[in-house]
Design a protein around this motif. Structure first.
Motif, PDB file in Angstrom:
ATOM      1  N   GLY A 159       1.857  10.192   4.535  1.00 34.62           N
ATOM      2  CA  GLY A 159       0.463  10.035   4.138  1.00 34.62           C
ATOM      3  C   GLY A 159      -0.198  11.368   3.836  1.00 34.62           C
ATOM      4  O   GLY A 159      -0.961  11.494   2.878  1.00 34.62           O
ATOM      5  N   GLN A 164      -1.998   9.656   0.880  1.00 36.61           N
ATOM      6  CA  GLN A 164      -2.204   8.219   0.996  1.00 36.61           C
ATOM      7  C   GLN A 164      -2.822   7.902   2.356  1.00 36.61           C
ATOM      8  O   GLN A 164      -2.731   8.691   3.296  1.00 36.61           O
ATOM      9  N   SER A 165      -3.448   6.741   2.450  1.00 39.93           N
ATOM     10  CA  SER A 165      -4.112   6.320   3.680  1.00 39.93           C
ATOM     11  C   SER A 165      -3.084   6.046   4.784  1.00 39.93           C
ATOM     12  O   SER A 165      -2.210   5.177   4.627  1.00 39.93           O
ATOM     13  N   ARG A 168      -3.363   2.454   6.213  1.00 38.94           N
ATOM     14  CA  ARG A 168      -2.749   1.491   5.299  1.00 38.94           C
ATOM     15  C   ARG A 168      -1.226   1.532   5.393  1.00 38.94           C
ATOM     16  O   ARG A 168      -0.550   0.491   5.331  1.00 38.94           O
ATOM     17  N   LEU A 169      -0.667   2.716   5.536  1.00 42.16           N
ATOM     18  CA  LEU A 169       0.777   2.840   5.703  1.00 42.16           C
ATOM     19  C   LEU A 169       1.227   2.180   7.000  1.00 42.16           C
ATOM     20  O   LEU A 169       2.260   1.495   7.036  1.00 42.16           O
ATOM     21  N   ALA A 172       1.136  -1.492   6.446  1.00 44.71           N
ATOM     22  CA  ALA A 172       2.189  -1.876   5.512  1.00 44.71           C
ATOM     23  C   ALA A 172       3.567  -1.900   6.171  1.00 44.71           C
ATOM     24  O   ALA A 172       4.470  -2.601   5.699  1.00 44.71           O
ATOM     25  N   ASP A 352       3.810   1.339  -6.595  1.00 43.91           N
ATOM     26  CA  ASP A 352       2.721   1.600  -5.653  1.00 43.91           C
ATOM     27  C   ASP A 352       3.148   2.648  -4.630  1.00 43.91           C
ATOM     28  O   ASP A 352       4.217   2.508  -4.008  1.00 43.91           O
ATOM     29  N   ILE A 354       2.059   3.282  -1.667  1.00 45.24           N
ATOM     30  CA  ILE A 354       2.178   2.740  -0.307  1.00 45.24           C
ATOM     31  C   ILE A 354       3.534   2.069  -0.138  1.00 45.24           C
ATOM     32  O   ILE A 354       4.258   2.293   0.839  1.00 45.24           O
ATOM     33  N   SER A 416       5.422  -5.171   1.810  1.00 41.46           N
ATOM     34  CA  SER A 416       4.696  -3.953   2.178  1.00 41.46           C
ATOM     35  C   SER A 416       3.208  -4.047   1.839  1.00 41.46           C
ATOM     36  O   SER A 416       2.381  -3.456   2.537  1.00 41.46           O
ATOM     37  N   GLY A 420      -0.788  -4.235   3.757  1.00 43.03           N
ATOM     38  CA  GLY A 420      -1.245  -2.883   3.450  1.00 43.03           C
ATOM     39  C   GLY A 420      -2.176  -2.815   2.266  1.00 43.03           C
ATOM     40  O   GLY A 420      -2.962  -1.866   2.137  1.00 43.03           O
ATOM     41  N   HIS A 423      -2.311  -0.670  -4.277  1.00 41.27           N
ATOM     42  CA  HIS A 423      -2.987   0.598  -4.591  1.00 41.27           C
ATOM     43  C   HIS A 423      -4.040   0.387  -5.674  1.00 41.27           C
ATOM     44  O   HIS A 423      -3.794  -0.279  -6.666  1.00 41.27           O
TER      45      HIS A 423
END
Length: 423
Positions: A159, A164-165, A168-169, A172, A352, A354, A416, A420, A423
């Motif tokens: 992340g 990336q968040s 969210r990861l 996911a 994406d 994520i 995923s 999550g 995107h």
């Protein structure tokens, strides 16, 4: 020159040298006789590799696992899983996967889970008829789930590097982690039926309720630790310290199963185990640094980018690359080196980021127990005392299972992105 980086470690491994010596001596000899680098680089890289805040999670969660083992909390958790799976063939193996997944929700450290659960479960698995090789292989491979189920240090690093968040990861990673656990359990059940492995007692509702009450404080730990992370009370590394405090309070004042002297003894044992793990991490950091400075990962990535692959072909190539890299690189190093190079290519192909982060994490999780240099193999070796070649045979069936799961996760993005978010 590149061949020299692999020749000495390969020879030392064949001769049965300790894994930290394989990495360390191989790197020292390469610097001394092959590469135009000053000897000062060795101690800078070795000690600098340990100067990583995320690595503090290892001794914290090893200590928490030691406390859970000695206080009986891990045993209560295992008994609870066994109560739920008692009538299932291979119930102890299923419980091993379930307990590893539960530990993943506490630690996020694969090596810590293997170290913590190995002492408790390995003798029981052998006694139940799983065999030494298969038992060690199951423990080493089950521990890899801890990298995928949040909290995950690997996802935190991805992340940060890929911008990336992290929450969210984390979200996911839940479904992919459960998919891998389910496929591992299914394999264990089928293998147990074929080998006629012992079953534990049949399912009993009252016994399950009693086991749930007995394990309530142990089961509450992942909820408290994850809840604290999601609510912003502490970072994942700080959560390791909180897990230790939680385990001490439960063991000393609620279950009253440990004295202060026993807690100090658990700390000493955890310190020894942490030292064994971290000396491998430090030595492996030297080998990783040498490969990186010689441009090996970058050359492979440049080749992938230059071929002009489709999204499908790119994901297949990335899986092959990451599975190979995971055999030699720890997830932290691999993510820091490869994510900045691979993520932009993935984004240009409308993959994406994520979802791509989960793919990277799962690949590197498999690499943690893939021969020849999977770190979980050597942690399991320190716990079980088995030679490396026996562990290689033990983990190979589980490598195949998780590669199948990886393909499902790769080409079913909904696993995923349903939780999550796209995107």
């Amino acid at each position: 020159m590149t061949a020299a980086l692999f020749a000495v470690p390969g020879a030392l491994l064949v001769l049965g040298a300790p894994v930290f010596l394989v990495f360390l001596l191989g790197g020292v000899l390469a610097i001394a006789f092959v590469l135009p680098l000053p000897p000062l680089v060795v101690h800078q890289v070795v000690f600098g590799g340990l100067d990583n805040y995320a690595l503090l999670a290892v001794p914290f969660f090893v200590f928490a696992g030691e406390l859970m083992n000695r206080s009986g909390m891990a045993g209560r958790m295992i008994a609870w899983v066994l109560a739920l799976t008692g009538r299932i063939p291979g119930s102890l193996g299923v419980a091993t996967v379930g307990a590893s997944a539960a530990m993943g929700a506490v630690s996020g450290s694969s090596v810590a889970a293997v170290a913590a659960l190995g002492k408790t479960l390995y003798p029981k698995l052998v006694e139940a008829g799983y065999g030494r090789e298969r038992s060690a292989g199951l423990l080493a491979s089950s521990g890899s789930i801890d990298i995928i189920i949040p909290p995950s240090i690997a996802m935190i690093l991805y992340g940060l590097v890929a911008e990336q968040s992290i929450p969210r990861l984390f979200i996911a990673g839940i479904l992919p982690g459960l998919v891998i656990a389910a496929m591992m359990m299914a394999f264990v059940v089928v293998a147990a039926m074929r080998a006629d492995v012992q079953r534990t007692s049949r399912f009993d509702g009252r016994e399950t309720w009693r086991a749930t009450l007995a394990a309530a404080w142990a089961l509450l730990m992942p909820v408290v630790v994850l809840g604290g992370i999601y609510l912003g009370w502490f970072s994942p590394t700080e959560a390791g310290g909180f897990a230790c405090l939680y385990a001490i309070l439960v063991a000393r004042f609620i279950h009253r199963s440990m004295t202060w002297n026993e807690i100090v003894g658990a700390a000493a044992s955890a310190a020894v185990m942490s030292a064994k793990i971290l000396i491998i991490v430090a030595a492996a950091g030297l080998a990783t640094w040498l490969m990186t400075t010689q441009g090996i990962p970058q050359a492979i990535v440049a080749w992938i980018d230059g071929v002009g692959l489709s999204p499908f072909g790119f994901l297949i190539a990335v899986n092959v690359l990451l599975l190979a890299v995971g055999c030699f690189f720890d997830p932290t190093s691999a993510i820091l080196v490869l994510a900045p190079l691979l993520v932009p290519i993935a984004v240009t192909l409308d993959i994406d980021p994520i979802h791509f982060g989960i793919i990277m994490t799962v690949n590197l999780a498999i690499g943690m127990f893939t021969p020849p240099f999977g770190l979980n193999i050597f942690v399991a070796q320190s716990v079980t005392g088995l030679p490396a070649h026996s562990l290689y045979r033990g983990v190979l069936p589980f490598v195949a299972v998780q590669v199948v799961a990886l393909l499902v996760i790769t080409f079913v993005p909904a696993l995923s992105l349903t939780l999550g978010g796209a995107h």
